[in-house]
Design a protein around this motif. Structure first.
Motif, PDB file in Angstrom:
ATOM      1  N   UNK A 490      47.146  32.319  43.687  1.00  0.00           N
ATOM      2  CA  UNK A 490      46.232  31.652  44.196  1.00  0.00           C
ATOM      3  C   UNK A 490      44.801  32.147  43.639  1.00  0.00           C
ATOM      4  N   UNK A 491      45.003  32.787  42.237  1.00  0.00           N
ATOM      5  CA  UNK A 491      43.584  32.996  41.667  1.00  0.00           C
ATOM      6  C   UNK A 491      43.264  31.960  40.713  1.00  0.00           C
ATOM      7  N   UNK A 492      42.104  31.437  40.884  1.00  0.00           N
ATOM      8  CA  UNK A 492      41.174  30.552  40.118  1.00  0.00           C
ATOM      9  C   UNK A 492      40.725  31.041  38.839  1.00  0.00           C
ATOM     10  N   UNK A 493      39.688  30.591  38.289  1.00  0.00           N
ATOM     11  CA  UNK A 493      38.712  31.123  37.131  1.00  0.00           C
ATOM     12  C   UNK A 493      38.579  32.610  37.370  1.00  0.00           C
ATOM     13  N   UNK A 494      38.411  33.472  36.570  1.00  0.00           N
ATOM     14  CA  UNK A 494      37.672  34.570  36.717  1.00  0.00           C
ATOM     15  C   UNK A 494      36.144  34.348  36.686  1.00  0.00           C
ATOM     16  N   UNK A 495      35.570  35.137  37.617  1.00  0.00           N
ATOM     17  CA  UNK A 495      33.892  35.089  37.843  1.00  0.00           C
ATOM     18  C   UNK A 495      33.265  35.825  36.628  1.00  0.00           C
ATOM     19  N   UNK A 496      32.695  34.863  35.980  1.00  0.00           N
ATOM     20  CA  UNK A 496      31.688  35.582  34.722  1.00  0.00           C
ATOM     21  C   UNK A 496      30.369  35.382  34.970  1.00  0.00           C
ATOM     22  N   UNK A 497      29.841  34.259  35.501  1.00  0.00           N
ATOM     23  CA  UNK A 497      28.261  34.117  35.991  1.00  0.00           C
ATOM     24  C   UNK A 497      28.601  34.446  37.467  1.00  0.00           C
ATOM     25  N   UNK A 498      27.883  35.349  37.962  1.00  0.00           N
ATOM     26  CA  UNK A 498      27.806  35.890  39.359  1.00  0.00           C
ATOM     27  C   UNK A 498      26.619  35.728  39.972  1.00  0.00           C
ATOM     28  N   UNK A 499      26.620  34.668  40.701  1.00  0.00           N
ATOM     29  CA  UNK A 499      24.990  34.382  41.488  1.00  0.00           C
ATOM     30  C   UNK A 499      25.521  34.328  43.141  1.00  0.00           C
ATOM     31  N   UNK A 500      24.188  34.510  43.682  1.00  0.00           N
ATOM     32  CA  UNK A 500      24.288  34.581  45.023  1.00  0.00           C
ATOM     33  C   UNK A 500      24.296  33.414  45.675  1.00  0.00           C
ATOM     34  N   UNK A 501      24.948  33.302  46.757  1.00  0.00           N
ATOM     35  CA  UNK A 501      25.013  32.000  47.442  1.00  0.00           C
ATOM     36  C   UNK A 501      23.695  31.548  47.727  1.00  0.00           C
ATOM     37  N   UNK A 502      23.687  30.162  47.819  1.00  0.00           N
ATOM     38  CA  UNK A 502      22.440  29.391  48.346  1.00  0.00           C
ATOM     39  C   UNK A 502      22.412  28.714  49.470  1.00  0.00           C
TER      40      UNK A 502
END
Length: 840
Positions: A490-502
């Motif tokens: 169930x793993x998608x892409x690794x999170x590299x650009x980590x931004x807060x929800x908008x």
């Protein structure tokens, strides 16, 4: 290592009249030449070390001056505290190493990676992180740092030059700048020319809240794992940037003690800490023994303190391949004080801290290759454990709360733990996970043990005593769903650009706007709306409108009869949604399935004016956590009313008064009467922990308590403290069932809630089931230690009660819903008590 005591103690007695002066030579090793071009502390700060308590501005200025004068030292500012003070770090090594510092760092980090398996540690410097005075009123460490930094910059000779060639020292001159400044002001303003060692003198009794804590009254030495505070975030970034081999944490303890160094209690070490870690800690301890013997100082080890909670500075390194060392020095709490060991002077306490700072680097130099090899082996073993583990990943999230999920991911990111987005919406073990609101954490990564420490639940222990909390399971603290899975399917892409929800809002409406109460920052949004003078209502029942379903606690803002026209209202709510990271929806009709939007089951919500009791008799930690929650998280004003002038304060303007955990008669009979009259007139008083028993004693609400009747039988005199200590519930996690229709539980999607508990206050449930909206289950222990006796008491007890008093409400919480700023999962309970008290 067996407990060690020096045979002789040299107690340095300073003249009570303050005539004897201590100069720099009192601290420094003898028979060492010093570079005259390096400025001494006195030449910069204007007084000898220990003559006055150094303020943080002077400490900072001296470190900056040293860095300019010495080619052994570089300095960086890693950010600022809440009060705007710089968070400094000195890097100390040989000039040759400074020219290749980044190369040294990369080679050192490779030890924790697969490419480090063949690195030659014989040619590699060891990295030592030394930090001082994380508690501001434990100042001997920071003051010792003046002498220590001078020594590192100015000492001459082949011994120190060889040492600096083989070592990189990261020196954190003050872990807690705001607290140190507050305490230095107190000690210095109460110092007399004729020094007075009488412990009754005002100098040794700080006013509330004291200098121990940071700006918001947090214990900084409990935030290494949660990383919620700016000072912690700076040092954790430095830690992971370098992965130091040894980290020291210089503290103080009671005046009648001596000097402690780790290892601590052998039976109180977290199981994830390798046994060899404690063996190396003990070997390092032999260097402290030799150094303290030479100056005749008393000391002890393997007692009292433990290595269990990974949120402390001396224990956090242990789950990261490093060795954490705690030092505890008996405190003079000022400049000179009587003690059981004679007259204890401030310079004497400083010298012990300075001495063990030196013995630490002596150990690091002589044990360099052994400790570097330990670090490499630690990460190699962790990777082997991960590859063999049946659990391949952890999925966590909340389908209705993106912000809260993000904040846990933010902690993982700060600890350089890798995680992935969820590839698609999925149901695992009966729990629904939504893409965008969930993350996948692979277990096969170098921080495998740190991940286990953060996510595991543990209920079996070798010892029943804990210096701090026994459980901190992060997904439970955040009240997030989480599931251990045996694949990365169930793993998608690794999170590299980590931004807060908008946040966002739909197109303009001429009828109404709706937002559910589930998101973490909804109280922030509602407060902004009410402060603007706008009308808002809360739904007391679920409903569906225009194809969407809305839960208990949904907030409605009608468009008509507002102080803003439709366009202005949309523009304002657009700003609110963005600032509060929530989504708002528009509707064009009031006709719904379930309650219509004009129903009386939509209750109006009034603007809140909240006050909190602070000052003598109130636990500053608890009060500070609430202040921080309002000020930093929800942008809500909260008025801090001190117990000293509470009786003179007019409460009429306030809708809510919060009484944190209180002790020692914080409120007298006049204050009690005053609060009762205010509540009867429509106010809401919210009490935490011991305040609940105060409510009962003073007839705010009548509660029936479950009481411990345990009697000590066949307990020897020297075992009495262990017996009573085993009954302490110092911090564990328990499961409660929720009545989701009750306003206290608005915003919670599940019928079960993990609660943090650090009291033994157990309320019997009300005879009417609807008066028990939060109730512990019959099998409540989720993680942590609780005695068998207290476990039987907590079963089916209730941690929350509410009663009417006239037109007002009395609300009781037996436990802290805001613990250490990382217990996100129960912050909403306090907000519900504030906004929805009148419909309870």
């Amino acid at each position: 290592m067996k407990k060690i005591l020096a045979i002789f103690a040299l107690i340095i007695v300073q003249s009570v009249q303050g005539q004897q002066a201590f100069d720099l030579n009192y601290y420094l090793p003898q028979n060492v030449a010093y570079d005259a071009a390096i400025p001494t502390p006195k030449s910069v700060i204007g007084h000898e070390i220990g003559e006055w308590h150094v303020t943080h501005d002077k400490l900072m200025f001296y470190m900056q001056t040293l860095a300019k004068a010495s080619d052994r030292i570089s300095i960086e500012n890693r950010g600022t505290t809440f009060e705007g003070r710089p968070i400094l770090l000195l890097t100390v090594t040989s000039p040759k190493n400074h020219q290749n510092l980044e190369g040294i760092r990369r080679a050192h980090l490779a030890l924790s990676e697969s490419e480090g398996s063949n690195a030659n540690v014989n040619e590699m410097p060891i990295v030592v992180y030394q930090g001082f005075s994380i508690h501001g009123n434990e100042p001997s460490g920071a003051n010792a740092g003046l002498a220590y930094a001078y020594y590192l910059a100015a000492a001459q000779g082949p011994e120190i030059e060889a040492m600096l060639d083989e070592m990189v020292i990261l020196m954190d001159p003050c872990y807690n700048p705001d607290g140190l400044q507050r305490f230095a002001y107190w000690a210095n303003t109460n110092k007399a020319k004729n020094l007075n060692p009488d412990g009754n003198d005002r100098e040794y009794h700080e006013v509330w809240p004291g200098g121990r804590t940071n700006h918001y009254w947090f214990d900084m030495n409990r935030d290494w794992l949660p990383v919620q505070l700016p000072e912690s975030r700076a040092r954790i970034a430095s830690f992971h940037k370098w992965l130091p081999n040894i980290l020291t944490d210089h503290h103080e303890m009671g005046t009648n003690s001596t000097f402690f160094f780790q290892p601590g209690e052998p039976t109180r070490v977290h199981p994830l800490t390798p046994k060899i870690n404690q063996e190396l800690t003990a070997e390092i301890g032999t260097y402290h023994v030799d150094a303290l013997n030479k100056i005749g100082s008393l000391y002890y080890s393997e007692e009292r303190y433990d290595d269990y909670y990974y949120g402390k500075g001396s224990t956090f390194p242990d789950v990261n391949g490093s060795i954490g060392i705690l030092f505890e020095q008996a405190s003079s709490r000022g400049h000179i004080q009587e003690s059981e060991n004679g007259i204890l002077t401030f310079p004497f306490t400083i010298r012990n801290q300075f001495t063990t700072a030196l013995s630490t680097i002596a150990a690091a130099k002589n044990m360099r290759t052994k400790i570097l090899n330990y670090q490499r082996t630690f990460y190699k073993n962790a990777k082997n454990e991960a590859s063999k583990s049946k659990t391949k990943a952890i999925v966590f999230g909340d389908a209705k709360d993106e912000a809260k999920t993000w904040h846990l991911a933010e902690i993982l990111n700060r600890h350089q733990i890798k995680f992935h987005e969820l590839a698609k919406d999925v149901t695992l073990s009966g729990k629904s996970y939504k893409k965008g609101n969930s993350y996948v954490v692979p277990m096969n990564q170098k921080n495998h043990r740190l991940i286990k420490a953060m996510f595991e639940k543990r209920t079996r222990f070798t010892d029943s005593l804990f210096y701090d909390i026994s459980a901190w399971t992060f997904p439970l603290a955040f009240n997030l769903d989480y599931t251990e899975v045996n694949s990365l399917a169930n793993a998608g892409s690794e999170i590299t650009a980590f931004e807060a929800p908008k946040g966002s809002i739909e197109k303009q409406s001429n009828y109404a706007y709706l937002f559910e109460w589930n998101e973490y920052y909804t109280p922030k949004a509602l407060n902004k709306i009410l402060n603007k003078g706008l009308r808002a209502k809360v739904a007391k029942s679920p409903f569906s409108v225009e194809g969407r379903t809305y839960d208990y606690g949904t907030i409605m803002i009608p468009v008509q009869n507002q102080k803003l026209n439709a366009t202005e209202l949309h523009r304002f709510l657009e700003q609110v949604a963005e600032e509060s990271n929530i989504d708002m929806r528009t509707v064009g009709t009031g006709l719904a399935q379930g309650i219509d939007l004009g129903s009386n089951d939509f209750d109006p919500i009034r603007k809140r004016e909240v006050a909190i009791l602070v000052g003598s008799g109130v636990t500053s930690y608890d009060a500070g956590e609430i202040w921080h929650l309002f000020d930093q998280r929800y942008d809500m004003k909260i008025t801090k009313i001190d117990t000293e002038y509470f009786n003179r304060t007019n409460l009429d303007r306030y809708t809510t008064l919060i009484i944190p955990n209180s002790f020692g008669g914080a409120l007298n009979s006049n204050a009690t009467k005053k609060i009762k009259e205010w509540v009867r007139d429509g106010g809401t008083v919210i009490g935490y922990r011991n305040a609940v028993e105060w409510f009962n004693r003073n007839d705010f609400m009548k509660l029936a308590f479950k009481k411990d009747t345990l009697v000590a039988k066949d307990i020897a005199f020297d075992q009495r403290s262990d017996f009573t200590g085993a009954q302490v519930t110092g911090g564990a996690i328990f499961e409660a069932k929720l009545d989701r229709s009750h306003p206290i539980n608005y915003g919670y999607k599940n019928t079960r809630l993990p609660l943090f508990r650090n009291t033994n206050i157990y309320i019997k449930p009300d005879k009417n089931s609807y008066n028990n909206p939060i109730q512990y289950t019959n099998d409540p222990l989720l993680s942590g230690y609780i005695s068998e006796e207290n476990l039987s008491l907590i079963k089916n007890s209730v941690p929350f009660q509410v009663r009417r008093m006239g037109r007002g409400r009395v609300i009781a919480f037996t436990d802290n819903t805001n613990f250490r700023a990382f217990w996100y999962g129960t912050n909403k309970l306090l907000m519900n008590a504030i906004f929805f008290s009148q419909i309870m």
